[in-house]
Design a protein around this motif. Sequence first.
Motif, PDB file in Angstrom:
ATOM      1  N   VAL A  22       0.839  -1.198   0.000  1.00 39.80           N
ATOM      2  CA  VAL A  22       0.000   0.000   0.000  1.00 39.80           C
ATOM      3  C   VAL A  22       0.876   1.251   0.000  1.00 39.80           C
ATOM      4  N   ALA A  49       0.344   8.705   5.163  1.00 38.83           N
ATOM      5  CA  ALA A  49      -0.163   7.391   4.766  1.00 38.83           C
ATOM      6  C   ALA A  49       0.503   6.293   5.592  1.00 38.83           C
ATOM      7  N   VAL A  85      -1.065   6.108   8.980  1.00 37.26           N
ATOM      8  CA  VAL A  85      -2.410   5.517   8.888  1.00 37.26           C
ATOM      9  C   VAL A  85      -2.320   4.003   8.690  1.00 37.26           C
ATOM     10  N   VAL A  86      -1.415   3.569   7.786  1.00 35.24           N
ATOM     11  CA  VAL A  86      -1.281   2.135   7.518  1.00 35.24           C
ATOM     12  C   VAL A  86      -0.839   1.390   8.779  1.00 35.24           C
TER      13      VAL A  86
END
Lengths: 318, 298
Positions: A15, A294, A297-298
């Motif tokens: 991701v 990001a 968040v991941v």
Amino acid sequence: MKTYIIRRLIQGLLVLILVSLMIFIAMRMLPGDPVLIYISQEDMQTFTDDDLMKLRKQFGLDKPLLVQYVHWVAGLFKGDFGKSMHYDMQVSYLVAKRLPITIHLGILASILSILFGTFSGVVSALRRGKHVDTFVTLFANLGITVPVFWLAIVMIYFFGLKLGWLPVFGYTWPFDDFWMSTKQAIMPVICLAIVPLSGTARQTRSSMLEVINQDYIRTAWAKGLPERDVVFRHAIKNGLIPVVTLIGFNVRYIFGGSVLIETVFNIPGMGRLLVDAVFSQDYGIVQIGTLIIAGVVVITNLLVDLSYGWLDPRVRYN
Amino acid sequence: MSQETAAMNDFEENVYQSANLRRFFRIFFTRKIVIFGLFIILLLLFCAIFAPFIAPYDPYKQDLRSAVLQPCKAHWLGTDALGRDTLSRIIYGSRTSLMVGVVALGIAAIIGMTLGLLAGYFGGMVNAVIMRLIDAMMAVPLLLLALVIAAVLGGGLSNVMIALGIGLIPAYCRLMCGQVLTIRENDYILASRAMGARNRRIMLAHILPNCFPPLIVLVTMQLGMTILAEAGLSFLGIGIEPPGAAWGAMVNDGYKYLLTHPILSIAPGLAIMLVVFSFNMVGDGLRDALDPRLRGAI
């Protein structure tokens, strides 16, 4: 369990690679030549085409896109985040200065939203249909719909300008001046927390309502346990499990909200840095900033998923 | 099958459907707050459609002699720095909000549903690729994602619609994928496959129509959220270009006069909140009326 963790780690990494690719390509598609922005601060007239080429070479902009991307990723691993064209500084230096501010306010907002959100959700579920329930439900429904930048302005008007209780903008690091830092943080933190807080209250209420109708809670009541024991020893443990899922969502929201809140309160954090970078087409900062957010968040989502199985042994990883 | 039994079946089907519809209306109109929400949404639609007839002034006409007026009889909500009537601009701003909301959601719903349908139906590699892409999009906050996309595409209202549309894809894709995964296990899908239906027909004729109820709820709730996001972007100065009226930009414009004329910021903000709240409440009502089991899921 072990294979699950490994698989989730690989997924998370994938991701992040995808995010970095998307952001990288998006930034290269931006209209306007970034080199021109860099030199516009200096003297535009004296620059020849050769000088422009030299600058492009200096920033690596003359190579094919894929090479630029690989270069950039390789640099990341070496701790080289590139140079900001707008500020003429190392991106790593800017991020190191700005990120802690956003994280400081973000953590305070998370704590506030979790504590108040779960508390009001539990109270509202236990007193279903009473005044307190109506109040909490209405407040939570309004809370998830309020434009936070507007709430910030309304708070500035009442608590800053009219009552003069709180400073209306700025940020102070808590280790420099704790009292001032707290006073300055109150309004931004409330504004950042209002949406996650309301969401948490709603989720807590509905999952608590589900739990307190179950047989084992009736058994607990039938045994003659006092309300305190029924709630704290039996209901809350299961009732709060779905709330954990929201933490990942909240982290994402708080970072997104910081873009607006830091602009209103003039806080030199990551959100402001990113808004300014988007407007001044500063590739490096937008790439790194988005990637860092990001990443956070991941990782939060990964931890949430893993803790889920620990909190609720009925969950099987497959 | 005789004609009589066929007619009987039709009749039963009709009775069943009208009973369903009655149940839907009964539940939907029970809660006063849902009716309130519906009223506000109708009011918003009315304002957006008939703006030129309702607005007391031209929202773009500058009149520096009557700049930054306090609320008075002639200007109920006062005027802004350029002498434009705040109430008229709020009424015209409803057009911006509604248009951005509907178009962005349309983009998100079409792309998101298609991706979700493909991912759920084919599974395996297709699912893995689409879902990782969606995960990547979901790792970035919506506002930041829209900000970056809007910056890439350039300003302007239509680009904000596209940016928000792309940013909102994940919610539809995930919901749709989940729906498809349960629906494709039904016997009627198997039956249709046994009769020789192709993938495309199964997806479009049998799976898609059965996915709708939760999607309708999601669309209603997200309309509010999209309007909120648009307001956030226009507050930052992305999207509507002067002299156009957008609620978020109006809040920002009024900020400079906060000490003396707080109404300039407070009024458009209240409009945003009221509209978003109403869409959420109507979404809640729709969810309860269509399928109470979705409570908590959406």
